[in-house]
Design a protein around this motif. Structure first.
Motif, short mmCIF file in Angstrom:
data_model
loop_
_atom_site.label_atom_id
_atom_site.label_comp_id
_atom_site.label_asym_id
_atom_site.label_seq_id
_atom_site.Cartn_x
_atom_site.Cartn_y
_atom_site.Cartn_z
N ALA A 71 0.84 -1.19 0.00
CA ALA A 71 0.00 0.00 0.00
C ALA A 71 0.88 1.25 0.00
O ALA A 71 2.11 1.14 0.16
N ARG A 72 0.23 2.40 -0.17
CA ARG A 72 0.98 3.65 -0.05
C ARG A 72 1.55 3.76 1.37
O ARG A 72 0.93 3.30 2.33
N VAL A 73 2.72 4.39 1.49
CA VAL A 73 3.29 4.59 2.83
C VAL A 73 3.38 6.10 3.07
O VAL A 73 4.28 6.77 2.59
N GLY A 209 7.71 -0.80 -4.65
CA GLY A 209 7.28 -1.07 -6.02
C GLY A 209 5.78 -0.98 -6.17
O GLY A 209 5.23 -1.28 -7.23
N TYR A 210 5.07 -0.54 -5.10
CA TYR A 210 3.62 -0.66 -5.10
C TYR A 210 2.89 0.58 -5.60
O TYR A 210 3.23 1.71 -5.23
N GLY A 211 1.86 0.37 -6.38
CA GLY A 211 0.85 1.37 -6.80
C GLY A 211 1.26 2.81 -6.64
O GLY A 211 2.18 3.30 -7.28
N GLY A 212 0.54 3.49 -5.77
CA GLY A 212 0.71 4.92 -5.59
C GLY A 212 2.12 5.35 -5.18
O GLY A 212 2.46 6.52 -5.31
N GLU A 238 -7.78 17.04 -8.31
CA GLU A 238 -8.57 16.48 -7.21
C GLU A 238 -8.65 14.96 -7.24
O GLU A 238 -8.61 14.35 -8.30
N HIS A 239 -8.83 14.38 -6.05
CA HIS A 239 -8.98 12.93 -5.89
C HIS A 239 -10.46 12.60 -6.15
O HIS A 239 -11.21 12.30 -5.23
N MET A 240 -10.86 12.69 -7.42
CA MET A 240 -12.28 12.58 -7.76
C MET A 240 -12.53 11.70 -8.98
O MET A 240 -11.76 11.73 -9.94
N PRO A 260 -12.37 9.34 0.12
CA PRO A 260 -11.01 8.88 0.45
C PRO A 260 -10.72 7.51 -0.16
O PRO A 260 -11.63 6.82 -0.63
N SER A 261 -9.46 7.14 -0.13
CA SER A 261 -9.02 5.87 -0.71
C SER A 261 -9.86 4.71 -0.18
O SER A 261 -10.11 4.62 1.02
N ALA A 262 -10.25 3.83 -1.08
CA ALA A 262 -11.06 2.65 -0.76
C ALA A 262 -12.39 3.02 -0.09
O ALA A 262 -12.86 2.32 0.82
N ASP A 285 -12.12 7.16 -12.45
CA ASP A 285 -12.48 6.61 -11.15
C ASP A 285 -11.60 7.10 -10.00
O ASP A 285 -11.75 6.65 -8.88
N ASP A 286 -10.64 8.03 -10.29
CA ASP A 286 -9.74 8.37 -9.19
C ASP A 286 -9.29 9.83 -9.17
O ASP A 286 -9.16 10.41 -8.11
N ILE A 287 -9.04 10.40 -10.36
CA ILE A 287 -8.44 11.73 -10.38
C ILE A 287 -9.13 12.62 -11.42
O ILE A 287 -9.42 12.17 -12.53
N PHE A 307 -7.74 2.09 -14.77
CA PHE A 307 -8.19 1.98 -13.38
C PHE A 307 -7.19 1.11 -12.60
O PHE A 307 -6.76 0.07 -13.09
N PHE A 308 -6.85 1.57 -11.39
CA PHE A 308 -6.09 0.75 -10.45
C PHE A 308 -7.03 0.54 -9.28
O PHE A 308 -7.02 1.28 -8.30
N GLY A 309 -7.94 -0.44 -9.45
CA GLY A 309 -9.11 -0.53 -8.57
C GLY A 309 -8.95 -1.56 -7.47
O GLY A 309 -8.25 -2.56 -7.63
N ALA A 439 -7.41 0.07 4.11
CA ALA A 439 -6.16 -0.64 3.82
C ALA A 439 -5.39 -0.03 2.64
O ALA A 439 -4.32 -0.52 2.29
N ALA A 440 -5.92 1.04 2.03
CA ALA A 440 -5.23 1.64 0.88
C ALA A 440 -3.92 2.30 1.30
O ALA A 440 -3.07 2.58 0.47
N SER A 441 -3.79 2.57 2.59
CA SER A 441 -2.54 3.13 3.08
C SER A 441 -2.08 2.25 4.24
O SER A 441 -2.91 1.67 4.95
N PRO A 457 -3.65 12.81 2.01
CA PRO A 457 -2.33 12.29 1.62
C PRO A 457 -1.83 12.83 0.28
O PRO A 457 -0.74 12.43 -0.16
N PHE A 458 -2.59 13.69 -0.36
CA PHE A 458 -2.28 14.04 -1.75
C PHE A 458 -2.13 15.52 -2.06
O PHE A 458 -1.82 15.89 -3.19
N CYS A 459 -2.37 16.39 -1.08
CA CYS A 459 -2.28 17.82 -1.36
C CYS A 459 -0.80 18.21 -1.30
O CYS A 459 -0.16 18.03 -0.27
C1 SPV Z 1 -5.55 5.32 -3.38
O1 SPV Z 1 -4.94 4.85 -2.39
O2 SPV Z 1 -6.28 6.34 -3.30
C2 SPV Z 1 -5.44 4.63 -4.68
C3 SPV Z 1 -4.46 3.54 -4.83
O3 SPV Z 1 -6.13 5.00 -5.60
S1 SPV Z 1 -2.83 4.11 -4.99
O4 SPV Z 1 -2.47 4.11 -6.41
O5 SPV Z 1 -1.95 3.17 -4.28
O6 SPV Z 1 -2.71 5.45 -4.49
#
Ligand code: SPV
Ligand code: GTP
Ligand code: MN
Length: 591
Positions: A71-73, A209-212, A238-240, A260-262, A285-287, A307-309, A439-441, A457-459
């Motif tokens: 997951a994102r850290v 090596g993971y996703g975000g 935006e996270h939209m 928010p994530s998930a 679906d995300d941004i 999509f990274f769903g 669990a996304a983070s 987590p994204f601003c």
């Molecule tokens: C999120 O955590 O909001 C995601 C998955 O969409 S990630 O790409 O890991 O950020």
């Protein structure tokens, strides 16, 4: 191919040469984004066991990450600005010069024995005035495959890469000694750093090596760097999600929604309406990147192409469109696998076969009560495979947004839906969002934390300035979208969700559609305008209206107190107009 045959962009050539000198890869692969390239890289990964073809899904694969790289850290994610205050109280700040020094030593020789991939990509439709170019350098073939699905990657992007771009350097952080055999998912957990330099628009990511953390076009560029660019240039990143909504009779409108994530973006973006005649189309679906159009409306493009769903919970009941999207040409990360070459996860809608391989790649033992699929397991797939994919996604101008939803995962307090009284009140609703963690983070799941506009987590800059930027955007719009707060996750005394969610969420969208069209009824509440009993179409659903919509004054007094203390974090950068909204809310709650 030599670098100077590949591109004439001197800045790009210089940057790549510098990274080669720093990272010392064994080989350099300049990506063209072709299907042949995808197949060749996938074949390499299959050969070394890091990717496993799925017999039951054409051209699809599964893979397992390191068990601690799932997951994102956020604790390893940094915003590096000259002045600490400019990153704001919600970001991890690091001094840019010191961080650069640290990165130089981390990246030195880090690709020894590995192939360096150079990935040119475009966020947004190629040629759109709102699209932006980036180049990611990585030593992870997994990243190359995912970037090919998630972005417009390769030769077309490279053609447009004649000037500036956002450079992103990524390494799994595990150089190989001569003769050393590679692990299945190389990473360097003790030295993970995801560093952003918004003042020069650059990204460095090491050790994961993971996703975000690793697909640098996504959260790093399209949200953290882009939000900072948007603040300077007068637009919003935006996270939209973005969706198109067409009623049985009448005009299509477009809606953007942040959760928010998930917390439900992919599901809402692909909604299958339970109400006859209604149609939803998926644009993202995300941004969302949103700008003011010449007509004074807010227009959105989706910078991504795929999509990274979240896999768990995705089923033919909850999200049939997602299930149809992932039938082929899909990469599954950390799902469980069946013996006959298919995938499985909790909430897929049928029981697991007797023999299952868990997300850790070993036989699953149900009695251990550990999920077979990781709760943050994901599918990566092209948006074009979605049955309700909208070609509006390719519109270089974007689509006009009529309503913005800000949502969260709240088991209590927040009603199903409320409409803001006006723009600034809507911005206040977004700024006030708290949500239970998922669990996304990495970290504890299920505790309530503030997550304004799902952007915590994204601003990429000071969150107080971010609020002010939202207020200002509204002033610049002649026809601002209406803003709604929604919550699909309220629970009853029995602990069960009060609202069936998923396809039934169309009932909330229908109310919003009618409000936007100037028809729908609403009643005044201290926290916003809410559907009256007969203005929301609940058909013959047996849902308890009162508990879904109740505004409990005791709970809300606590909520107001919590917001008063939270907003103090932002000091003088908290906009007066939102402080005013908070005072007004307090007054209405205490009346
Ligand atoms: C999120 O955590 O909001 C995601 C998955 O969409 S990630 O790409 O890991 O950020
Ligand atoms: P990120 O990709 O991390 O940004 O997540 P997301 O916001 O796209 O979340 P997603 O749609 O993947 O949903 C995450 C989880 O929430 C899944 O397990 C879903 O089953 C669940 N979920 C989504 N929508 C609803 C809903 O309307 N009601 C309920 N009860 N659960 C939902
Ligand atoms: Mn997300």
């Amino acid at each position: 191919m030599a670098l100077n045959q590949w591109t004439r962009n001197q800045k790009l050539i210089r940057w790549v040469e510098e990274q080669i000198a720093l990272c010392q890869p064994a080989k350099v692969h300049l990506c063209d984004g072709s299907a042949e390239e995808f197949d060749a890289i996938a074949a390499l990964m299959v050969a070394n066991g890091s990717l496993i073809p799925l017999k039951k899904r054409p051209h699809s694969f599964r893979c397992h990450t390191h068990p601690d790289d799932v997951a994102r850290v956020e604790e390893c994610t940094f915003i590096c600005t000259k002045n600490m205050e400019d990153a704001g109280p919600t970001n991890n700040w690091h001094d840019p010069q010191l961080m650069k020094k640290k990165l130089q030593s981390l990246f030195a020789n880090c690709m020894r024995g590995r192939t360096m991939y150079v990935i040119p990509y475009c966020m947004g439709p190629i040629g759109s005035p709102y699209a932006r170019l980036g180049v990611e350098i990585t030593d992870s073939p997994y990243v190359v495959l995912n970037m090919q699905i998630m972005t417009r990657m390769g030769a077309d992007a490279l053609k447009h890469l004649t000037g500036d771009f956002v450079p992103g350097l990524h390494s799994v952080g595990r150089p190989l000694n001569p003769g050393e055999k590679d692990g299945p998912w190389p990473c360097n957990l003790d030295h993970r750093v995801i560093a952003h330099f918004p003042e020069e628009s650059s990204i460095y990511s090491f050790g994961s090596g993971y996703g975000g953390n690793a697909l640098l076009g996504k959260k790093c560029f399209a949200l953290r760097i882009a939000s900072a660019l948007g603040q300077k240039e007068g637009w919003l990143a935006e996270h939209m999600l973005i969706l198109g909504l067409t009623p049985p009779e009448g005009q299509k409108i477009y809606i953007a929604a942040s959760f928010p994530s998930a917390c439900g973006k992919t599901n809402l973006a692909m909604l299958t309406p339970s109400l006859p005649g209604w149609r939803v189309e998926c644009l993202g679906d995300d941004i969302a990147w949103m700008h003011r159009g010449a007509d004074g409306r807010l227009y959105a493009i989706n910078p991504e192409a795929g999509f990274f769903g979240v896999a768990p919970g995705t089923s033919m009941r909850t999200n049939p469109n997602a299930m149809k999207t992932i039938g082929h040409h899909t990469i599954f990360t950390n799902v469980a696998a069946t013996e006959d070459g298919d995938v499985w996860w909790e909430g897929i809608g049928f029981s697991p076969p007797e023999k299952l391989i868990s997300w850790r790649g070993v036989p699953w033992n149900p009695s251990e009560e550990i999920p077979a699929a990781h709760p943050n397991s994901r599918f990566t797939v092209s948006a074009k495979q979605c049955p309700i994919y909208s070609s509006d996604m390719e519109n270089p101008q974007g689509v006009p947004i009529s309503a913005i939803l800000v949502g969260a995962r709240r088991h209590s307090v927040m009603p199903l839906v409320a409409e803001s009284f006006h723009w600034n009140h809507g911005v206040f609703l977004g700024a006030s969002i708290s949500s239970e963690t998922t669990a996304a983070s990495s970290g504890q799941v299920g505790y309530l934390r503030h997550d304004p506009f799902a952007m915590l987590p994204f601003c990429g800059y000071h969150m107080g300035d971010y609020f002010a930027h939202w207020v200002e955007m509204g002033q610049r719009l002649k026809h601002p979208p209406r803003i709604y707060s929604v919550n699909w996750f309220r629970r009853g005394v029995d602990g069960q969700f009060l609202w069936p969610g998923f396809g039934e969420n169309i009932r909330v969208l229908k109310w919003i559609y009618e409000r936007v069209a100037g028809r729908g009824g609403a009643v005044h509440s201290p926290i916003g305008l809410m559907p009256s009993f007969d203005s929301i179409d609940c058909g013959n659903l047996s849902v308890p209206f009162e508990p879904l919509f109740s505004v409990d004054r005791n709970e809300w007094q606590k909520e107001v107190q919590e917001l008063e203390s939270y907003f103090q974090l932002f000091g003088s950068r908290f906009p007066d107009s939102l402080a005013h909204e908070l005072r007004q809310l307090k007054q209405r709650i205490c009346e």
